[in-house]
Design a protein around this motif. Structure first.
Motif, PDB file in Angstrom:
ATOM      1  N   VAL A   1      10.196 -15.237 -15.707  1.00  0.00           N
ATOM      2  CA  VAL A   1       9.994 -15.735 -14.335  1.00  0.00           C
ATOM      3  C   VAL A   1       8.912 -14.896 -13.658  1.00  0.00           C
ATOM      4  CG1 VAL A   1      11.062 -16.116 -12.084  1.00  0.00           C
ATOM      5  CG2 VAL A   1      12.332 -16.647 -14.182  1.00  0.00           C
ATOM      6  N   TYR A   2       8.944 -13.588 -13.885  1.00  0.00           N
ATOM      7  CA  TYR A   2       7.891 -12.711 -13.354  1.00  0.00           C
ATOM      8  C   TYR A   2       6.522 -13.232 -13.816  1.00  0.00           C
ATOM      9  CZ  TYR A   2       4.915  -8.596 -12.775  1.00  0.00           C
ATOM     10  OH  TYR A   2       3.882  -7.751 -12.430  1.00  0.00           O
ATOM     11  N   GLY A   3       6.414 -13.541 -15.114  1.00  0.00           N
ATOM     12  CA  GLY A   3       5.148 -14.045 -15.654  1.00  0.00           C
ATOM     13  C   GLY A   3       4.743 -15.353 -14.997  1.00  0.00           C
TER      14      GLY A   3
ATOM     15  N   SER B   1       9.149 -15.625  -4.130  1.00  0.00           N
ATOM     16  CA  SER B   1       8.866 -15.404  -2.721  1.00  0.00           C
ATOM     17  C   SER B   1       7.922 -14.212  -2.522  1.00  0.00           C
ATOM     18  CB  SER B   1      10.195 -15.176  -2.001  1.00  0.00           C
ATOM     19  OG  SER B   1       9.977 -15.091  -0.647  1.00  0.00           O
ATOM     20  N   ILE B   2       8.232 -13.081  -3.153  1.00  0.00           N
ATOM     21  CA  ILE B   2       7.384 -11.891  -2.947  1.00  0.00           C
ATOM     22  C   ILE B   2       6.068 -12.042  -3.725  1.00  0.00           C
ATOM     23  CG2 ILE B   2       7.200  -9.382  -3.232  1.00  0.00           C
ATOM     24  CD1 ILE B   2      10.289  -9.263  -2.908  1.00  0.00           C
ATOM     25  N   ASN B   3       6.163 -12.405  -4.999  1.00  0.00           N
ATOM     26  CA  ASN B   3       4.971 -12.348  -5.862  1.00  0.00           C
ATOM     27  C   ASN B   3       4.016 -13.522  -5.668  1.00  0.00           C
ATOM     28  OD1 ASN B   3       6.298 -10.136  -6.835  1.00  0.00           O
ATOM     29  ND2 ASN B   3       6.420 -10.820  -8.949  1.00  0.00           N
TER      30      ASN B   3
ATOM     31  N   ASP C   1       2.990  -2.715   4.327  1.00  0.00           N
ATOM     32  CA  ASP C   1       4.091  -2.591   3.357  1.00  0.00           C
ATOM     33  C   ASP C   1       5.409  -2.880   4.073  1.00  0.00           C
ATOM     34  OD1 ASP C   1       4.064  -0.914   0.383  1.00  0.00           O
ATOM     35  OD2 ASP C   1       6.016  -1.354   1.292  1.00  0.00           O
ATOM     36  N   VAL C   2       6.383  -3.340   3.306  1.00  0.00           N
ATOM     37  CA  VAL C   2       7.721  -3.556   3.859  1.00  0.00           C
ATOM     38  C   VAL C   2       8.434  -2.221   4.053  1.00  0.00           C
ATOM     39  CG1 VAL C   2       8.946  -3.846   1.644  1.00  0.00           C
ATOM     40  CG2 VAL C   2       9.663  -5.179   3.635  1.00  0.00           C
ATOM     41  N   ASN C   3       7.993  -1.218   3.311  1.00  0.00           N
ATOM     42  CA  ASN C   3       8.581   0.117   3.433  1.00  0.00           C
ATOM     43  C   ASN C   3       7.684   0.968   4.347  1.00  0.00           C
ATOM     44  OD1 ASN C   3       9.228   2.895   2.981  1.00  0.00           O
ATOM     45  ND2 ASN C   3      10.343   2.288   1.139  1.00  0.00           N
TER      46      ASN C   3
ATOM     47  N   ALA D   1       0.817  -1.228   0.000  1.00  0.00           N
ATOM     48  CA  ALA D   1       0.000   0.000   0.000  1.00  0.00           C
ATOM     49  C   ALA D   1       0.847   1.273   0.000  1.00  0.00           C
ATOM     50  CB  ALA D   1      -0.944   0.003   1.201  1.00  0.00           C
ATOM     51  N   GLY D   2       2.153   1.118   0.009  1.00  0.00           N
ATOM     52  CA  GLY D   2       3.018   2.297   0.095  1.00  0.00           C
ATOM     53  C   GLY D   2       3.273   2.986  -1.231  1.00  0.00           C
ATOM     54  N   SER D   3       2.771   2.429  -2.328  1.00  0.00           N
ATOM     55  CA  SER D   3       3.121   2.992  -3.633  1.00  0.00           C
ATOM     56  C   SER D   3       2.118   2.516  -4.686  1.00  0.00           C
ATOM     57  CB  SER D   3       4.536   2.505  -3.998  1.00  0.00           C
ATOM     58  OG  SER D   3       4.909   2.895  -5.306  1.00  0.00           O
ATOM     59  N   GLY D   4       2.123   3.158  -5.824  1.00  0.00           N
ATOM     60  CA  GLY D   4       1.423   2.685  -7.024  1.00  0.00           C
ATOM     61  C   GLY D   4      -0.016   2.233  -6.807  1.00  0.00           C
ATOM     62  N   VAL D   5      -0.310   1.014  -7.235  1.00  0.00           N
ATOM     63  CA  VAL D   5      -1.668   0.455  -7.173  1.00  0.00           C
ATOM     64  C   VAL D   5      -2.160   0.383  -5.729  1.00  0.00           C
ATOM     65  CG1 VAL D   5      -3.033  -1.645  -7.559  1.00  0.00           C
ATOM     66  CG2 VAL D   5      -1.364  -0.900  -9.291  1.00  0.00           C
TER      67      VAL D   5
ATOM     68  N   ASN E   1       8.180   3.545  -9.225  1.00  0.00           N
ATOM     69  CA  ASN E   1       8.989   2.624  -8.426  1.00  0.00           C
ATOM     70  C   ASN E   1       9.130   1.277  -9.113  1.00  0.00           C
ATOM     71  OD1 ASN E   1       9.361   4.447  -6.316  1.00  0.00           O
ATOM     72  ND2 ASN E   1       7.333   3.971  -5.515  1.00  0.00           N
ATOM     73  N   PHE E   2       8.004   0.776  -9.614  1.00  0.00           N
ATOM     74  CA  PHE E   2       7.983  -0.558 -10.203  1.00  0.00           C
ATOM     75  C   PHE E   2       8.853  -0.620 -11.460  1.00  0.00           C
ATOM     76  CE2 PHE E   2       6.086  -4.013 -12.693  1.00  0.00           C
ATOM     77  CZ  PHE E   2       5.910  -4.983 -11.727  1.00  0.00           C
ATOM     78  N   MET E   3       8.694   0.378 -12.317  1.00  0.00           N
ATOM     79  CA  MET E   3       9.392   0.330 -13.611  1.00  0.00           C
ATOM     80  C   MET E   3      10.721   1.044 -13.582  1.00  0.00           C
ATOM     81  SD  MET E   3       6.977   0.366 -16.826  1.00  0.00           S
ATOM     82  CE  MET E   3       5.746  -0.874 -17.116  1.00  0.00           C
TER      83      MET E   3
ATOM     84  N   ALA F   1      -1.754  -4.495 -17.305  1.00  0.00           N
ATOM     85  CA  ALA F   1      -0.629  -4.549 -18.247  1.00  0.00           C
ATOM     86  C   ALA F   1       0.386  -3.523 -17.745  1.00  0.00           C
ATOM     87  CB  ALA F   1      -1.114  -4.230 -19.640  1.00  0.00           C
ATOM     88  N   GLY F   2       1.433  -3.289 -18.520  1.00  0.00           N
ATOM     89  CA  GLY F   2       2.481  -2.365 -18.081  1.00  0.00           C
ATOM     90  C   GLY F   2       1.927  -0.989 -17.714  1.00  0.00           C
ATOM     91  N   MET F   3       2.231  -0.576 -16.504  1.00  0.00           N
ATOM     92  CA  MET F   3       1.833   0.765 -16.043  1.00  0.00           C
ATOM     93  C   MET F   3       3.102   1.514 -15.678  1.00  0.00           C
ATOM     94  SD  MET F   3      -1.008   0.182 -13.135  1.00  0.00           S
ATOM     95  CE  MET F   3      -0.154  -1.246 -12.544  1.00  0.00           C
TER      96      MET F   3
END
Ligand code: NAD
Length: 252
Positions: free
Chosen positions: A156-158, A114-116, A36-38, A13-17, A194-196, A188-190
């Motif tokens: 791997v992300y996919g 692990s994260i995803n 969030d971890v941050n 919840a600390g960023s983006g979506v 931070n993410f990109m 799709a790509g946003m």
């Protein structure tokens, strides 16, 4: 007020979506737990929610840690009395831009999984247990990706996001007799910065944003707010008969 009286945990919840969802869900009357971890980013989201007149708390949560996930649910119940919606949204991108499949290290693989994927497993498992303990209906929303549906957007992300999609569908069937719904949004790509890892100077950013927009048939960028709107539908009682759905928010 689609979430009046409901309590929602949002991971990442600390960023983006996650941040856009926290703001929207609170506007819709929900109590929002920003996990969030941050910690600084989560606290900033809480500040934005409160500035908007909403209710929110921040909890430290690394979604890969079973102890953190259970502690986040315990903190939620201690503050608001119950949990109604678990939004498993935290995720990380392919670590290095353009990384080919064969160049992923085992450490890259383990971190993404692990994260995803494990993060969604833990969030879903402990939310289901909490809903059953409360004997209340529950809604679980997962952020997957179109990269989990088609062969685009990271190998791997996919695979991690394909795992999230299958977990969503299978748990939806198994948990349905308990009035627990499980659905997924697939952006799709946003161009979330931070993410990109998009540069912060405005000229370079404008070029990067336009490049991402042109990847979608509708030719405009997908925003965190677009994804939050889809997640809100799944979270709310409007979707009370919707489960096991995997919804692309991908510009076509
Ligand atoms: P973002 O980087 O802006 O936000 C992700 C948030 O997750 C951050 O606040 C970060 O601190 C948090 N996070 C990272 N690791 C964590 C962990 N171990 N435990 C708890 N929190 C953690 O990214 P975003 O674009 O908002 O992405 C949100 C979700 O959308 C992710 O699941 C991502 O895979 C997915 N997604 C993003 C895109 C895109 O192009 N941005 C496309 C498709 C899917």
């Amino acid at each position: 007020m689609q979430l009046e009286g409901k309590t929602i945990i949002i991971t990442g919840a600390g960023s983006g979506v996650g941040r856009a969802s926290a703001i929207l869900f609170a506007e819709e009357g929900g109590n929002v737990v920003c996990a969030d971890v941050n910690d600084e980013w989560a606290k900033e989201t809480v500040r934005l929610v409160e500035q908007n007149g909403g209710n929110s708390i921040a909890v430290h949560c690394d979604v890969t840690s079973e102890a953190d996930v259970t502690a986040a649910i315990d903190a939620t119940v201690a503050e608001y009395g119950r949990l109604d919606v678990m939004y498993n949204n935290a995720g990380v991108a392919t670590p290095r831009p353009g990384l080919r499949f064969e160049d992923h290290t085992v450490e890259d693989f383990d971190r993404l999984m692990s994260i995803n994927l494990k993060g969604v497993f833990l969030g879903t498992k402990y939310a289901v247990l909490q809903f059953k303990k409360q004997s209340t209906p529950g809604s679980i929303v997962n952020t997957a990706s179109v990269a989990g549906i088609v062969g685009w957007g990271g190998t791997v992300y996919g695979a991690t996001k394909g795992g999230v999609i299958q977990l969503t569908r299978a748990v939806a069937v198994e948990a349905a007799p308990f009035d627990i719904r499980v659905n997924a949004v697939c952006p799709a790509g946003m161009p979330t910065t931070n993410f990109m890892d998009i540069p912060t100077d405005t000229a370079t950013q404008a070029v990067a944003f336009e490049k991402v927009a042109q990847q979608h048939p509708l030719g405009r960028n997908i925003t965190p707010e677009d994804v939050a709107a889809a997640a809100l539908f799944f979270a709310s009682d409007t979707a009370r008969n919707v489960t096991g759905v995997v919804l692309p928010v991908d510009g076509g």
